[in-house]
Write a protein that holds these residues in place. Structure first.
Motif, PDB file in Angstrom:
ATOM      1  N   PHE A 130       0.835  -1.201   0.000  1.00 49.49           N
ATOM      2  CA  PHE A 130       0.000   0.000   0.000  1.00 49.49           C
ATOM      3  C   PHE A 130       0.869   1.250   0.000  1.00 49.49           C
ATOM      4  CE2 PHE A 130      -1.898   3.507   2.357  1.00 49.49           C
ATOM      5  CZ  PHE A 130      -3.057   3.715   1.631  1.00 49.49           C
ATOM      6  N   ARG A 131       1.880   1.283   0.863  1.00 45.98           N
ATOM      7  CA  ARG A 131       2.720   2.470   0.984  1.00 45.98           C
ATOM      8  C   ARG A 131       3.489   2.748  -0.303  1.00 45.98           C
ATOM      9  NH1 ARG A 131       6.731   1.754   4.040  1.00 45.98           N
ATOM     10  NH2 ARG A 131       6.472  -0.313   4.984  1.00 45.98           N
ATOM     11  N   GLN A 132       4.066   1.710  -0.858  1.00 40.66           N
ATOM     12  CA  GLN A 132       4.889   1.925  -2.050  1.00 40.66           C
ATOM     13  C   GLN A 132       4.049   2.243  -3.276  1.00 40.66           C
ATOM     14  OE1 GLN A 132       7.763  -1.248  -2.627  1.00 40.66           O
ATOM     15  NE2 GLN A 132       9.027  -0.490  -0.935  1.00 40.66           N
ATOM     16  N   ARG A 133       2.883   1.637  -3.383  1.00 39.10           N
ATOM     17  CA  ARG A 133       2.032   1.947  -4.532  1.00 39.10           C
ATOM     18  C   ARG A 133       1.493   3.379  -4.433  1.00 39.10           C
ATOM     19  NH1 ARG A 133      -0.298  -0.680  -9.087  1.00 39.10           N
ATOM     20  NH2 ARG A 133      -1.315   1.027 -10.195  1.00 39.10           N
ATOM     21  N   LEU A 134       1.141   3.822  -3.217  1.00 39.35           N
ATOM     22  CA  LEU A 134       0.696   5.202  -3.032  1.00 39.35           C
ATOM     23  C   LEU A 134       1.818   6.173  -3.411  1.00 39.35           C
ATOM     24  CD1 LEU A 134      -1.779   6.843  -1.945  1.00 39.35           C
ATOM     25  CD2 LEU A 134      -0.517   7.012   0.206  1.00 39.35           C
ATOM     26  N   GLU A 135       3.035   5.835  -3.019  1.00 37.41           N
ATOM     27  CA  GLU A 135       4.193   6.661  -3.382  1.00 37.41           C
ATOM     28  C   GLU A 135       4.405   6.670  -4.891  1.00 37.41           C
ATOM     29  OE1 GLU A 135       9.011   6.937  -2.459  1.00 37.41           O
ATOM     30  OE2 GLU A 135       7.786   5.442  -1.414  1.00 37.41           O
ATOM     31  N   ALA A 136       4.233   5.508  -5.527  1.00 38.43           N
ATOM     32  CA  ALA A 136       4.410   5.410  -6.981  1.00 38.43           C
ATOM     33  C   ALA A 136       3.386   6.252  -7.725  1.00 38.43           C
ATOM     34  CB  ALA A 136       4.316   3.952  -7.424  1.00 38.43           C
ATOM     35  N   GLU A 137       2.144   6.279  -7.234  1.00 38.68           N
ATOM     36  CA  GLU A 137       1.095   7.076  -7.876  1.00 38.68           C
ATOM     37  C   GLU A 137       1.496   8.549  -7.930  1.00 38.68           C
ATOM     38  OE1 GLU A 137      -1.335   6.033  -9.471  1.00 38.68           O
ATOM     39  OE2 GLU A 137      -1.935   4.077  -8.712  1.00 38.68           O
TER      40      GLU A 137
ATOM     41  N   HIS B 172      -6.553   3.964  -5.231  1.00 42.05           N
ATOM     42  CA  HIS B 172      -5.704   3.021  -4.496  1.00 42.05           C
ATOM     43  C   HIS B 172      -6.108   2.964  -3.026  1.00 42.05           C
ATOM     44  CE1 HIS B 172      -2.225   0.730  -3.330  1.00 42.05           C
ATOM     45  NE2 HIS B 172      -1.801   1.688  -2.532  1.00 42.05           N
ATOM     46  N   ILE B 173      -6.366   4.104  -2.427  1.00 40.04           N
ATOM     47  CA  ILE B 173      -6.753   4.154  -1.015  1.00 40.04           C
ATOM     48  C   ILE B 173      -8.076   3.433  -0.787  1.00 40.04           C
ATOM     49  CG2 ILE B 173      -7.471   5.700   0.853  1.00 40.04           C
ATOM     50  CD1 ILE B 173      -5.492   7.773  -0.370  1.00 40.04           C
ATOM     51  N   GLU B 174      -9.036   3.660  -1.691  1.00 38.11           N
ATOM     52  CA  GLU B 174     -10.372   3.081  -1.539  1.00 38.11           C
ATOM     53  C   GLU B 174     -10.385   1.564  -1.684  1.00 38.11           C
ATOM     54  OE1 GLU B 174     -12.608   7.080  -3.268  1.00 38.11           O
ATOM     55  OE2 GLU B 174     -12.536   5.253  -4.466  1.00 38.11           O
ATOM     56  N   LYS B 175      -9.368   1.003  -2.303  1.00 35.46           N
ATOM     57  CA  LYS B 175      -9.307  -0.449  -2.472  1.00 35.46           C
ATOM     58  C   LYS B 175      -8.928  -1.164  -1.181  1.00 35.46           C
ATOM     59  CE  LYS B 175      -7.917  -0.416  -7.365  1.00 35.46           C
ATOM     60  NZ  LYS B 175      -6.769  -0.662  -8.281  1.00 35.46           N
ATOM     61  N   HIS B 176      -8.385  -0.445  -0.222  1.00 38.90           N
ATOM     62  CA  HIS B 176      -7.849  -1.074   0.979  1.00 38.90           C
ATOM     63  C   HIS B 176      -8.762  -0.869   2.185  1.00 38.90           C
ATOM     64  CE1 HIS B 176      -4.282  -1.142  -1.561  1.00 38.90           C
ATOM     65  NE2 HIS B 176      -3.774  -2.032  -0.722  1.00 38.90           N
TER      66      HIS B 176
END
Length: 623
Positions: free
Chosen positions: A176-183, A303-307
């Motif tokens: 979650f953290r890395q994908r949010l950073e990638a976005e 991405h946030i809403e998926k978790h």
């Protein structure tokens, strides 16, 4: 699996995926070229054989296949952008873990404030700072939120514990953290201040949403479009008839409308387009300017809403992403993003031609205004939620990379700090840890010691760990207890030629703020390094004694470093609140060494003469 091993594994995985995706992209490019050449050859052959039906079928099939491959090419390219971003993130994480983080691009220099109570002295921002070490926020709001967390006093103990619970949960959510950073990372222009965007979304062009205006624009543009198309078809009919020497074949209905009708209508619409054009252009310019930002916000929200989260703090944050009707923020921003995307693509040769016919500007403006009405009150909340989560993810990096650091306990009552094996979080393997216990009975710690023995570093260690504790972050210690206090420091002062302020006067101004805060009956934690060093020794000694007495009487907590060993005598005064500590050095084979360990009492050693000798200064100690 340790954090370093996890980062290396993920880096290898994304590197492998990236290579495979690049290979697919290359293959698709070759296939597109081959299809284009093969289709062209077949088309030429079928045309020469006068197989017109086959010619049309092959042409249509070639176009469909070529477009599909182009679409597939774009999808895989987008995936590769994420893969490359995630590879870079893990590469960066490895560098951070290994202590090679001082080359990271975002140092937070724009947040440096020499007048802040403590951030400048404690290296919270700037080169080699806490911000540079941990920041994984890419949006403007995310960086701002992280800055606020480290520079603002927490409301109460519960607010710290709430943030701690969020950090503990995010620590384990590495994907979650890395994908949010990638976005945030893959969009290069996302550090724009959205203040203008927030203000614009709250503005209104009410005239454009009047029903009569909307119906007028729709009917008028539709009539103009239809009449223009009839004329275009008629012109094409004339041209084809002339080229191929055949009779005109267009239905008579296309010849009923005179040429001047669409021309007249287009002229009228061109005049209408001038009405309040400046207001509409502002809409279009801002929508185009923030197009990339809005894409970033949309993707991050998706991405946030998926978790799903368990921490009450994050759950409450994510509740703001849904309105009363259950519509998600990402879907609402997606609608806005599509409008902005179309507007951003208006700079082409067709737009000046189509706008007078279709009055596109008006229809775009109507779409924007309708979206504003639905979402204006929520938009800023959504972006703040993204920023808050980015900041929390930055703090979670500390916990993930340093699992043996403790989460501090916040206690109520008189000011106190207790720490076991506390070290400076930015020094890595070079750090030397010390125990610390400062309570109400002796709230002022007077630290003496020779040059370079570690006095200033120790005080910065205390200050930066307090800043981490108040942020809800883990601290560099095995155990850590403290109360919530107003943190002040006076450690790094210099001349300000622009304001005609000497370093001594700059120090006086900082100390004035500390004294004022203590008189306001606040619980103050102060860090004073070589107090009054800009004046003569007699004034320095007298001033330091008065200041130490005043601050110790107010029920504050503080640390004062000094070379003035006579100040240590204050510990023996009646009802003294001061306790002496020191750092010392030792000599081995004619070399000076420091152990950086905190010891009780006044320093028994001095090294100034030795350091002068090292500099080549000949000193006659007999004088």
């Amino acid at each position: 699996m340790s954090a370093l091993e996890k980062y290396k594994k993920r880096r290898t995985q994304y590197n492998l995926w990236g290579k495979k995706q690049q290979k697919r992209i290359n293959n698709i490019s070759i296939l597109r070229f081959a299809i284009f050449v093969l289709g062209l050859i077949i088309l030429m052959r079928t045309y020469t054989l006068r197989r017109y039906y086959l010619f049309a079928l092959v042409g249509l099939g070639t176009i469909i296949l070529f477009c599909y491959l182009a679409y597939l090419h774009k999808i895989i390219e987008n995936r590769k952008k994420y893969t490359d971003a995630l590879y870079e993130i893990n590469e960066t994480s490895i560098k951070r873990f290994n202590g090679d983080w001082k080359h990271f691009e975002d140092t937070g220099e724009d947040f440096i404030d020499e007048n802040h109570n403590y951030s400048y002295d404690l290296d919270i921002f700037g080169k080699g700072s806490l911000f540079q070490w941990i920041n994984v926020a890419y949006t403007y709001i995310g960086r701002q939120k992280l800055k606020e967390i480290f520079t603002e006093k927490p409301q109460n103990e519960q607010s710290i514990y709430d943030r701690q619970s969020a950090v503990k949960e995010l620590e384990q959510k590495i994907y979650f953290r890395q994908r949010l950073e990638a976005e945030g990372k893959i969009i290069c222009s996302n550090k724009q201040n959205p203040k203008e965007l927030f203000s614009w979304i709250k503005e209104r062009n009410n005239y454009i949403l009047k029903k009569q205006v909307i119906w007028f624009l729709r009917i008028f543009s539709m009539v103009t479009t239809i009449t223009t198309l009839t004329v275009v078809v008629r012109i094409m009919d004339y041209v084809l008839a002339a080229l191929f020497d055949i009779n005109r074949s267009a239905p008579k209905i296309f010849y009923l409308i005179p040429y001047y009708i669409p021309i007249l209508l287009i002229m009228i619409q061109s005049i209408v387009l001038r009405i309040k054009k400046q207001d509409r252009m502002k809409n279009l310019i801002i929508a185009e300017k923030y197009n990339d930002n809005i894409k970033t916000y949309r993707n991050m929200l998706r991405h946030i809403e998926k978790h799903k989260f368990k921490s009450e703090y994050i759950v409450n944050l994510c509740e703001k992403l849904y309105d009363n009707e259950g519509r998600s923020a990402s879907k609402q921003i997606d609608a806005f993003s599509k409008i902005c995307e179309v507007i951003a693509n208006r700079r082409n040769t067709l737009y000046p031609i189509l706008n007078p016919i279709l009055m596109i500007e008006y229809h775009w403006t109507i779409s924007i205004e309708r979206w504003k009405i639905k979402s204006e009150n929520e938009f800023e909340k959504w972006i703040n939620t993204i920023g808050e989560l980015e900041a929390l993810c930055s703090i979670a990096v500390i916990k993930y990379d340093n699992p043996y650091w403790c989460m501090p306990r916040i206690v109520t009552g008189p000011s106190m700090i207790t720490a076991k094996n506390m070290g400076h979080p930015l020094l890595g393997e070079k750090r030397v840890c010390n125990n610390l216990k400062v309570e109400a009975s002796h709230p002022v710690m007077l630290i003496t010691g020779s040059n370079m023995s570690g006095k200033s570093t120790f005080m910065r260690t205390v200050g930066i760990n307090i800043a981490l504790a108040y942020a809800g972050a883990p601290v560099c210690a095995e155990q850590f207890y403290c109360t919530i206090m107003d943190l002040y420091s006076c450690m790094r002062v210099s001349d300000n030629l622009g304001q005609s302020i000497s370093s001594f006067y700059a120090e006086i101004l900082k100390i004035k703020n500390i004294v004022k805060a203590s008189k306001d009956e606040k619980q103050v934690l102060f860090l004073l390094d070589e107090v009054f060093k800009g004046t003569n020794s007699r004034d320095r000694h007298t001033g330091a004694m008065v200041l130490v007495k005043q601050l110790s009487k107010a029920g504050n907590l503080g640390f004062i470093s000094t070379h003035d060993l006579k100040l240590g005598e204050m510990e023996n005064h009646k009802n003294s609140k001061i306790k002496n500590y020191h750092f010392s050095e030792y000599y081995r084979e004619n070399e000076i060494h420091f152990d950086y360990k905190l010891k009780i009492g006044v320093s028994p050693t001095r090294n100034a003469m030795y350091l002068m000798k090292l500099a080549g200064i000949e000193i006659d100690e007999s004088n």
